[in-house]
Design a protein around this motif. Structure first.
Motif, mmCIF file in Angstrom:
data_model
loop_
_atom_site.group_PDB
_atom_site.id
_atom_site.type_symbol
_atom_site.label_atom_id
_atom_site.label_comp_id
_atom_site.label_asym_id
_atom_site.label_seq_id
_atom_site.Cartn_x
_atom_site.Cartn_y
_atom_site.Cartn_z
ATOM 1 N N GLN A 293 95.524 51.436 8.253
ATOM 2 C CA GLN A 293 94.167 51.676 8.705
ATOM 3 C C GLN A 293 93.426 52.612 7.760
ATOM 4 O O GLN A 293 92.238 52.404 7.461
ATOM 5 C CB GLN A 293 94.186 52.234 10.122
ATOM 6 N N ASP A 294 94.115 53.624 7.264
ATOM 7 C CA ASP A 294 93.498 54.510 6.271
ATOM 8 C C ASP A 294 93.162 53.743 5.002
ATOM 9 O O ASP A 294 92.131 54.003 4.356
ATOM 10 C CB ASP A 294 94.436 55.677 5.935
ATOM 11 N N ARG A 297 89.939 51.945 5.692
ATOM 12 C CA ARG A 297 88.811 52.884 5.769
ATOM 13 C C ARG A 297 88.333 53.289 4.375
ATOM 14 O O ARG A 297 87.135 53.483 4.156
ATOM 15 C CB ARG A 297 89.215 54.121 6.569
ATOM 16 N N SER A 298 89.260 53.395 3.444
ATOM 17 C CA SER A 298 88.891 53.811 2.088
ATOM 18 C C SER A 298 88.075 52.746 1.360
ATOM 19 O O SER A 298 87.438 53.042 0.341
ATOM 20 C CB SER A 298 90.154 54.143 1.277
ATOM 21 N N VAL A 373 83.267 53.860 11.540
ATOM 22 C CA VAL A 373 84.261 52.978 10.921
ATOM 23 C C VAL A 373 85.368 52.749 11.941
ATOM 24 O O VAL A 373 86.175 53.643 12.213
ATOM 25 C CB VAL A 373 84.825 53.570 9.624
ATOM 26 N N VAL A 375 88.641 50.609 12.827
ATOM 27 C CA VAL A 375 89.708 49.761 12.281
ATOM 28 C C VAL A 375 90.744 49.589 13.386
ATOM 29 O O VAL A 375 91.341 50.563 13.842
ATOM 30 C CB VAL A 375 90.354 50.388 11.039
#
Length: 505
Positions: A293-294, A297-298, A373, A375
């Motif tokens: 998920q990170d 997001r990036s 955001v 996710v």
């Protein structure tokens, strides 16, 4: 799996021929509904799986529709004398839609598949021979230039796309042209790009045969063909497959890992007008020691809200096998198959990839100082089309961003349509263990709520403010209304965010 030698495509200069062909197809009921009536549900479903025997059995007669199904869907040569009563044969031969095969027969040069538009339109999707889902050869080819027809990914993207009227739309990686075809119904100006010039030619054929105004066609990769132009809507079903190399243009991105999908998402921000949407299908890596998920997001560009939904995850062996079969490699020499399989696993091992996710990415250019955001993983059934559900998600984001807890308690809400309540507990128990609210439309979410949340949602009809409702509930359950007002806004926000409650009016 087809290993098709690519034929010369029909001309895009003979619009008169294309118009007469379209008229002839419609006159013979060569449409999605016509096919279902002719073949029956079982044979029609088998055709969608690229199993042609039931359709061949159902088209042993000599009606115009049976002739067209054999010609364009089953890729069977048909006697010239039989076709001449159905199509303008000479025009189609000169325009390149048909070719002579010898023995007094003619054959199609491309797949032509009827496709029903969202408003009941009769459209036709053109693709290379043997490469249309539901065509004679199934999907996939070992020729890198091949252009596929409509598959599950194509229809998924079409279904989730926000369909509000816009001035400009970009279909990036147009393929057979289905996204451009949909966009042309609600966009004043449509631009379609593809790195494969053959795909642009077929997009033009799809639009023309469907009776839709054309798009500006540009060759090139990613956003290079459009320079600094901006759009109200960007859609892309890109070559997202994470593979060792770029063997097949229609599916392999040609960049390392999931870099192509990342570049596509990150590059969309500067090409969106304010309030515009960018919507993609994508694959992404699940890397050892990293939160997937990170990772997603990036990717989100500055100034954009995002909603990312992971629909499926496959381990690297399942993933490699899926796409090796897609290219027909499992029918190749066993040593060659093993070599290719090893190459996929070597690539994943080098990148420490343990699995690959598939899903949808939607961006909305908001310019917000604190973008939203989201996710999430949602592998459960949904109800397409979801375009309105996607648009409503971002409307709720705007609402929640603009309302603090005090404003929320002053607001009026109503329960969204087709929400049901389920009480879960032991038989005969006086009180349920927990209460579940469930949607029967759209994302079909389910969420657990406490008795206060269930009671609150149940009486939301837009009449009373949220605060007044909580005061009444506090009186009923004997709780301090101030404490209840303090702790409930978080639950209200969640119910609004997930679409269970809607601002009234």
């Amino acid at each position: 799996m087809s290993n098709t030698s690519l034929a010369t495509l029909p001309s895009t200069d003979r619009s008169d021929v294309t118009a007469r062909l379209r008229d002839a197809l419609l006159s013979a009921s060569f449409s999605a509904d016509g096919l279902l009536d002719l073949l029956g549900a079982s044979a029609y479903a088998a055709l969608a799986r690229s199993e042609t025997v039931p359709a061949l059995r159902a088209t042993r007669g000599d009606t115009p529709l049976e002739t067209l199904v054999r010609l364009f869907l089953l890729q069977q040569p048909v006697p010239h004398a039989r076709v001449v009563d159905v199509l303008p044969v000479q025009d189609c031969l000169e325009g390149g839609w048909l070719t002579r095969t010898g023995g007094g027969e003619v054959a199609a040069t491309v797949d032509v598949r009827p496709y029903g538009g969202p408003g009941g339109e009769d459209w036709f999707i053109v693709s290379d021979l043997g490469c249309a889902v539901g065509g004679a050869g199934g999907i996939g080819s070992r020729d890198e230039r091949v252009v596929l027809g409509v598959g599950g990914a194509s229809t998924t993207l079409a279904g989730i796309t926000v369909r509000t009227p816009v001035a400009s739309a970009l279909d990036l990686g147009s393929g057979s042209g289905i996204q451009a075809l949909h966009a042309a119904q609600h966009a004043t100006r449509v631009t379609a790009t593809d790195v494969n010039p053959r795909a642009l030619h077929i997009t033009a054929l799809t639009l023309a045969l469907s009776g839709t105004s054309g798009a500006a066609l540009r060759e090139g990769s990613l956003f290079e063909p459009v320079g600094e132009e901006t759009y109200d809507l960007i859609v892309s079903n890109p070559p997202f497959v994470i593979s060792p190399g770029a063997r097949l243009t229609y599916r392999d991105g040609g960049m390392g890992g999931d870099d192509l999908c990342r570049a596509l998402v990150q590059g969309a921000g500067v090409h969106l007008n304010e309030g515009g949407y960018a919507q993609f299908l994508a694959n992404w890596q699940h890397v050892e020691g990293e939160d997937w998920q990170d990772r997603l997001r990036s990717w989100v560009p500055r100034g954009c809200d995002a909603w990312v939904v992971q629909r499926e995850v496959q381990d690297v062996m399942q993933y490699a096998e899926l796409w090796l079969r897609d290219a027909g490699d499992h029918h190749a020499d066993p040593v060659e198959y093993q070599t290719r399989y090893d190459a996929w696993l070597d690539e994943f091992e080098t990148r420490k990839v343990r699995a690959v996710g598939f899903g949808w990415i939607t961006l909305r250019k908001s310019g917000a100082a604190q973008p939203s955001v989201v996710v999430e993983e949602w592998p459960h059934p949904v109800e397409q089309p979801l375009g309105e559900t996607v648009r409503a998600h971002f409307d709720r984001v705007d609402y929640l961003r603009a309302h603090d807890d005090a404003a929320l308690l002053a607001g009026h809400f109503k329960l969204a349509g087709e929400i049901v309540q389920e009480q879960v507990g032991l038989p005969g128990a006086e009180d349920p263990e927990h209460v579940v609210l469930r949607q029967n439309r759209g994302m079909r979410r389910a969420t657990r709520v406490d008795t206060v949340g269930a009671g609150f949602a149940g009486v939301c009809d837009g009449t009373l403010s949220a605060g007044r409702i909580l005061d009444a509930i506090a009186q009923l359950v004997g709780e301090d209304p101030v404490l209840l007002r303090d702790r409930t806004p978080t639950q209200i926000r969640l119910l609004i965010e997930q679409g269970f409650l809607e601002p009234a009016g």
